[in-house]
Enzyme design. Structure first.
Site, mmCIF file in Angstrom:
data_model
loop_
_atom_site.group_PDB
_atom_site.id
_atom_site.type_symbol
_atom_site.label_atom_id
_atom_site.label_comp_id
_atom_site.label_asym_id
_atom_site.label_seq_id
_atom_site.Cartn_x
_atom_site.Cartn_y
_atom_site.Cartn_z
ATOM 1 N N GLY A 261 -6.554 -39.120 -31.610
ATOM 2 C CA GLY A 261 -5.631 -38.615 -30.787
ATOM 3 C C GLY A 261 -4.301 -39.581 -30.324
ATOM 4 C CG ASP A 284 -2.290 -36.353 -31.399
ATOM 5 O OD1 ASP A 284 -1.939 -35.152 -31.261
ATOM 6 O OD2 ASP A 284 -2.226 -37.137 -30.849
ATOM 7 C CG PHE A 316 -9.802 -34.810 -30.254
ATOM 8 C CD1 PHE A 316 -9.916 -33.671 -29.247
ATOM 9 C CD2 PHE A 316 -8.612 -35.612 -30.311
ATOM 10 C CE1 PHE A 316 -9.100 -34.006 -28.003
ATOM 11 C CE2 PHE A 316 -7.971 -35.849 -29.328
ATOM 12 C CZ PHE A 316 -8.145 -35.104 -28.177
ATOM 13 N NE ARG A 331 -3.369 -47.037 -25.809
ATOM 14 C CZ ARG A 331 -2.310 -47.863 -26.304
ATOM 15 N NH1 ARG A 331 -3.050 -49.374 -26.551
ATOM 16 N NH2 ARG A 331 -1.404 -47.991 -26.775
ATOM 17 C CG HIS A 335 -7.662 -40.695 -19.250
ATOM 18 N ND1 HIS A 335 -7.058 -41.763 -18.700
ATOM 19 C CD2 HIS A 335 -6.944 -40.140 -20.012
ATOM 20 C CE1 HIS A 335 -5.766 -41.490 -19.226
ATOM 21 N NE2 HIS A 335 -5.810 -40.627 -19.942
HETATM 22 C C1 LIG Z 1 -2.764 -39.147 -23.147
HETATM 23 S S1 LIG Z 1 -2.393 -39.043 -24.863
HETATM 24 C C2 LIG Z 1 -2.675 -40.567 -25.558
HETATM 25 C C3 LIG Z 1 -2.233 -40.923 -26.872
HETATM 26 C C4 LIG Z 1 -2.408 -42.373 -27.501
HETATM 27 N N1 LIG Z 1 -3.748 -42.400 -27.797
HETATM 28 C C5 LIG Z 1 -1.871 -43.101 -26.519
HETATM 29 O O1 LIG Z 1 -2.765 -44.253 -26.130
HETATM 30 O O2 LIG Z 1 -0.765 -43.317 -26.340
HETATM 31 C C6 LIG Z 1 -3.386 -37.888 -25.425
HETATM 32 C C7 LIG Z 1 -3.187 -37.406 -26.844
HETATM 33 O O3 LIG Z 1 -4.064 -36.573 -27.231
HETATM 34 C C8 LIG Z 1 -3.822 -35.768 -28.379
HETATM 35 N N2 LIG Z 1 -4.495 -34.267 -28.077
HETATM 36 C C9 LIG Z 1 -4.491 -33.173 -27.077
HETATM 37 N N3 LIG Z 1 -5.350 -32.331 -27.377
HETATM 38 C C10 LIG Z 1 -5.939 -32.609 -28.713
HETATM 39 C C11 LIG Z 1 -6.634 -32.024 -29.786
HETATM 40 N N4 LIG Z 1 -7.171 -30.822 -29.184
HETATM 41 N N5 LIG Z 1 -6.750 -32.393 -30.831
HETATM 42 C C12 LIG Z 1 -6.132 -33.913 -31.278
HETATM 43 N N6 LIG Z 1 -5.493 -34.454 -30.395
HETATM 44 C C13 LIG Z 1 -5.233 -33.812 -29.197
HETATM 45 C C14 LIG Z 1 -2.389 -35.242 -27.551
HETATM 46 O O4 LIG Z 1 -1.289 -34.809 -28.434
HETATM 47 C C15 LIG Z 1 -1.997 -36.805 -27.221
HETATM 48 O O5 LIG Z 1 -1.162 -37.403 -28.123
#
Ligand SMILES: C[S@@+](CC[C@H](N)C(=O)[O-])C[C@H]1O[C@@H](n2cnc3c(N)ncnc32)[C@H](O)[C@@H]1O
Length: 450
Positions: A261, A284, A316, A331, A335
């Site tokens: 992610g 991601d 994921f 990260r 949450h």
């Molecule tokens: C709050 S952001 C955090 C991004 C990064 N880890 C950071 O710390 O800036 C959550 C991330 O999870 C990804 N995400 C959401 N659902 C997902 C999924 N089903 N599979 C993979 N990634 C996903 C979103 O695209 C986003 O980039």
């Protein structure tokens, strides 16, 4: 030994903490060789631009926690309780950011009359002045002469190109909309007892507007939303001081990192720059991966030359990441998700782990305000008496982020015990905790290994 049953002894001890923590903060600024910041500064201090502000943030956690506790004891209760609600700073900040007031003032370092400023952004001058005065009161913007305003170190954050500015936009526009319906969702039959994702206050708020909006799916199909969101994630990392992880985990002992992610690489881009020996995989959703590749080509092309950085789309919730990496780093991922989905994500990662792999969960961590001695902190910091053990208002960011997760996703920031439970359900055991102030880094390994 101080007797904290004596009310006056408590006040004196809080004053001592305020004094010593403020001096610690001053010392951190001085260490840079650039002196202390000034309220009149019109540029950032060099410490504002560094990735390791852990020592400063530790001092500020004490300072803010002790100050608020002291003031809530000494001020009339009517005053303190009203302070909790009587606060439109978010609305004024939203106006300043959306109208680009700081961008215009940037062209006029000596200051600009509010008439000309309002004209430049096509707003009413009297109302613009009222917004600016409310923010100036809090130290953001500066009135250099009567009705002439200029930028200062705080208002520079509200320039449109600033990542934290983008993060303020999420909180001043979307946040209040979701928060407005919280009580309604707590008494509504459909929403009240549910901890499911689709019963978040956000869903209720959007439904009222006749909109259906599964958050990340909606973003996959909207480039502008994705751009603002990922810039805001960079801002969130700055606000929470999360980049301290680059300096306080033993990355030199690691060969490969999977950023699960990853977004556009908020964490993994500086990691790749600082530790050229690391092989890094970003994972991601497909459109985010495409956006990430563009961002890396622009911001860190040198790291892409020898193929040590990869971009592999993943869902994921359904797929396991690439197998056998040393570190699976998450990260601000868990949450976003209620326990069932968070456990699924960890189970999928567990399938990919080898014997030496570890999972690093990097999130805010909740602590109770009542801490039984020696229980449950796992080496993370506990505030000195007579402060609340979780640093009280010094942990403001953690507890507000928790509420944001509830309002937006019906999810939460977790306590260490809650993280251990979802870890155990995925076959993982907690091995170490790194206290990075607003966030914590929690290391898990495969359970049952010595
Ligand atoms: C709050 S952001 C955090 C991004 C990064 N880890 C950071 O710390 O800036 C959550 C991330 O999870 C990804 N995400 C959401 N659902 C997902 C999924 N089903 N599979 C993979 N990634 C996903 C979103 O695209 C986003 O980039």
């Amino acid at each position: 030994m101080t007797d904290f049953n004596e009310p006056e002894a408590k006040l004196e001890a809080l004053l001592d903490i305020i004094n010593s923590s403020a001096h610690q903060a001053i010392a951190e600024y001085k260490k840079t060789g650039h002196g202390v910041p000034s309220a009149d500064a019109t540029t950032f201090h060099s410490l504002d631009l560094t990735t390791d502000t852990l020592a400063l943030k530790k001092a500020i956690r004490l300072l803010e926690g002790a100050y608020h506790q002291l003031s809530s004891i000494l001020a009339p209760p009517q005053h303190t309780v009203m302070n909790l609600v009587f606060n439109y700073n978010w609305a004024c900040t939203g106006v300043a950011f959306r109208a680009r007031l700081a961008d215009v003032l940037h062209q006029h370092p000596e200051g600009l009359s509010v008439d000309k400023l309002a004209e430049a952004v096509n707003l009413d001058k009297v109302k613009t002045a009222r917004v600016l005065r409310a923010l100036t009161l809090m130290g953001c913007f500066k009135e250099v002469e009567r009705d002439i305003f200029a930028n200062n170190r705080l208002s520079l954050i509200l320039k449109s190109a600033n990542n934290v500015g983008c993060y303020t936009k999420l909180h001043s526009q979307d946040g209040p909309k979701f928060a407005e319906v919280v009580y309604e969702t707590m008494i509504d039959e459909e929403f009240s007892r549910s901890h499911e994702l689709d019963k978040a206050p956000r869903v209720c708020a959007f439904r009222k507007e006749g909109m259906k909006d599964p958050y990340y799916e909606a973003m996959e199909n909207n480039q502008e939303k994705r751009d603002v969101f990922h810039k805001a994630m960079l801002g969130q990392s700055e606000v929470l001081g999360a980049s301290a992880v680059l300096h306080h985990y033993p990355w030199n002992d690691i060969s490969s990192v999977m950023d699960v992610g990853s977004g556009i690489g908020t964490f993994s881009t500086p990691l790749a720059k600082m530790f050229p020996h690391l092989r890094i995989i970003n994972q991601d959703l497909p459109k985010v991966m495409a956006q990430a590749q563009n961002a890396w080509e622009k911001n860190a092309p040198e790291t892409l030359l020898d193929g040590r950085v990869e971009f592999i789309p993943i869902n994921f919730l359904e797929d396991a990441p690439v197998v056998g990496k040393d570190v699976y780093y998450l990260r601000h991922i868990l949450h976003n998700w209620p326990d069932a989905e968070a456990t699924t994500i960890l189970r999928n990662i567990r399938k990919a782990m080898g014997p030496n792999s570890r999972v690093l969960i990097h999130d805010c961590v909740m602590f109770h305000t009542l801490q039984r001695p020696g229980v449950g902190t796992k080496g993370s910091s506990v505030a000195p008496e007579p402060m609340l053990p979780n640093f009280g208002a010094g942990s403001h960011n953690t507890y507000q982020t928790d509420l944001t997760m509830w309002f937006a996703f019906n999810s939460k920031e977790r306590t260490l015990e809650e993280l251990e439970i979802i870890g155990a359900a995925a076959g993982l055991a907690l091995t170490q905790v790194y206290d990075l102030v607003d966030t914590m880094l929690i290391e898990f390994r495969i359970a049952g290994q010595s």
